[in-house]
Design a protein around this motif. Sequence first.
Motif, PDB file in Angstrom:
ATOM      1  N   LEU A  68       0.704  -1.503   0.087  1.00 48.53           N
ATOM      2  CA  LEU A  68      -0.054  -0.086  -0.113  1.00 48.53           C
ATOM      3  C   LEU A  68       1.087   1.180   0.015  1.00 48.53           C
ATOM      4  O   LEU A  68       1.937   1.386   0.831  1.00 48.53           O
ATOM      5  N   SER A  69       0.672   2.325  -0.790  1.00 44.03           N
ATOM      6  CA  SER A  69       1.308   3.426  -0.797  1.00 44.03           C
ATOM      7  C   SER A  69       0.119   4.695  -1.018  1.00 44.03           C
ATOM      8  O   SER A  69       0.134   4.937  -2.103  1.00 44.03           O
ATOM      9  N   LEU A  70      -0.428   5.034   0.054  1.00 46.81           N
ATOM     10  CA  LEU A  70      -1.449   5.829   0.000  1.00 46.81           C
ATOM     11  C   LEU A  70      -1.392   7.171   0.845  1.00 46.81           C
ATOM     12  O   LEU A  70      -0.430   7.072   1.811  1.00 46.81           O
ATOM     13  N   PRO A  71      -2.277   8.096   0.521  1.00 48.35           N
ATOM     14  CA  PRO A  71      -1.800   9.614   1.133  1.00 48.35           C
ATOM     15  C   PRO A  71      -2.327   9.907   2.732  1.00 48.35           C
ATOM     16  O   PRO A  71      -1.993  10.758   3.075  1.00 48.35           O
ATOM     17  N   LEU A  75      -7.388   6.372   4.328  1.00 46.89           N
ATOM     18  CA  LEU A  75      -7.650   5.538   3.200  1.00 46.89           C
ATOM     19  C   LEU A  75      -7.064   4.170   3.523  1.00 46.89           C
ATOM     20  O   LEU A  75      -7.598   3.332   2.858  1.00 46.89           O
ATOM     21  N   VAL A  76      -6.065   4.239   4.173  1.00 44.64           N
ATOM     22  CA  VAL A  76      -5.314   2.769   4.564  1.00 44.64           C
ATOM     23  C   VAL A  76      -6.532   1.825   5.137  1.00 44.64           C
ATOM     24  O   VAL A  76      -6.765   0.747   4.925  1.00 44.64           O
ATOM     25  N   ALA A  77      -7.058   2.300   6.192  1.00 42.93           N
ATOM     26  CA  ALA A  77      -8.135   1.932   7.116  1.00 42.93           C
ATOM     27  C   ALA A  77      -9.332   1.559   5.946  1.00 42.93           C
ATOM     28  O   ALA A  77      -9.946   0.466   6.132  1.00 42.93           O
ATOM     29  N   GLU A  78      -9.654   2.242   5.254  1.00 42.84           N
ATOM     30  CA  GLU A  78     -10.741   1.896   4.280  1.00 42.84           C
ATOM     31  C   GLU A  78     -10.636   0.821   3.413  1.00 42.84           C
ATOM     32  O   GLU A  78     -11.514   0.163   3.022  1.00 42.84           O
ATOM     33  N   ILE A  79      -9.224   0.902   2.833  1.00 40.36           N
ATOM     34  CA  ILE A  79      -8.958  -0.422   1.936  1.00 40.36           C
ATOM     35  C   ILE A  79      -8.781  -1.528   2.706  1.00 40.36           C
ATOM     36  O   ILE A  79      -9.190  -2.685   2.212  1.00 40.36           O
ATOM     37  N   CYS A  80      -8.551  -1.693   3.885  1.00 43.27           N
ATOM     38  CA  CYS A  80      -8.168  -2.839   4.568  1.00 43.27           C
ATOM     39  C   CYS A  80      -9.276  -3.356   5.623  1.00 43.27           C
ATOM     40  O   CYS A  80      -9.273  -4.623   5.409  1.00 43.27           O
ATOM     41  N   GLU A  81     -10.208  -2.357   5.973  1.00 37.97           N
ATOM     42  CA  GLU A  81     -11.129  -3.208   6.984  1.00 37.97           C
ATOM     43  C   GLU A  81     -12.391  -3.019   6.207  1.00 37.97           C
ATOM     44  O   GLU A  81     -12.743  -2.818   4.887  1.00 37.97           O
ATOM     45  N   GLY A  82     -13.570  -3.604   6.981  1.00 39.29           N
ATOM     46  CA  GLY A  82     -14.698  -3.878   6.369  1.00 39.29           C
ATOM     47  C   GLY A  82     -15.168  -5.236   5.708  1.00 39.29           C
ATOM     48  O   GLY A  82     -14.071  -5.770   5.441  1.00 39.29           O
ATOM     49  N   ALA A  83     -16.061  -5.352   5.224  1.00 36.83           N
ATOM     50  CA  ALA A  83     -16.559  -6.596   5.009  1.00 36.83           C
ATOM     51  C   ALA A  83     -15.939  -6.735   3.535  1.00 36.83           C
ATOM     52  O   ALA A  83     -15.738  -8.095   3.274  1.00 36.83           O
TER      53      ALA A  83
END
Length: 296
Positions: A68-71, A75-83
């Motif tokens: 991951l290389s996010l700003p 955004l890191v949490a959004e990409i990684c977590e959730g269903a």
Amino acid sequence: MEERLAEIGFIGLGVMGEPMCRNLAGKSGRVVRGFDVREEPLARLAGHGVLATANPNELADHCGVIFLSLPSGELVAEICEGANGLLARMSAGDILVDMSTTPVDLTRRLAERAAERGVHFADAPIARTRVAAEQGSLSITVGADERTYAAINPLLACCGTDLTHCGPVGSGQVVKILNNMVMMETVVALSEALAIANRAGVDGATLFDAFAKGSADSFALRNHGMKAVLPQTFPERAFSAAYAYKDLGYALRLAEAVGVQAEGAHVAGAMLRKSIERGDGELYWPVISRVVASGG
């Protein structure tokens, strides 16, 4: 499992991510798949063998190692977590490497959730410039267990020449965040010295040249001071004041969590906030020198 580890996924192909992904494709000897919300970097990377993917889930389906290389941490949490997040789709034995600058508490939370699924997690935030990313000469501070670090070290070496294993998960972020904090405080001091010298009738170039020969010498002086603050050169598409303010916020969040006042960091944060309020948020972050020169 070996077949999965033979493919690398890369999410976030911005100013730093695109050249890192390109270096992985050219040096790792593995298949590299990339994802970004913009089509332009994917089109450029296609010429270097990077396979474009439609969404992050496709990477989780094919790749045993995902970078991951996010700003932002959000955004890191959004990409990684959730269903439908990466961690819900990655397989046991896979490795997730966050090269973004991310809050330490979030990093450790993601590592715990990854471990619940048998996924290995490492934080590997980067330092240095876009040129260093292009050249593969970044400095990378890594937080990971020994086994995970050994597995990703050859891949990180495609992107950086100075790799520091700082300790367990979260340690890489601690070191990176504090590195940025010290650098920003130093540039505030250099900006103050320059403003005082100018008003006292001493040439700024002479001042910084003397600093470089004495005990005030530093990387920040030679790069941010001499190349940005002194000539007042603050391009866009560099590490902006807005990004710097975000990173410094992570440092202050960490300082509060461990009970340290960090007064110098608060001063640097105030300078960055004023720069953003003045409309300079998208300019290279040493633009804070304008705030100092104007008297705040």
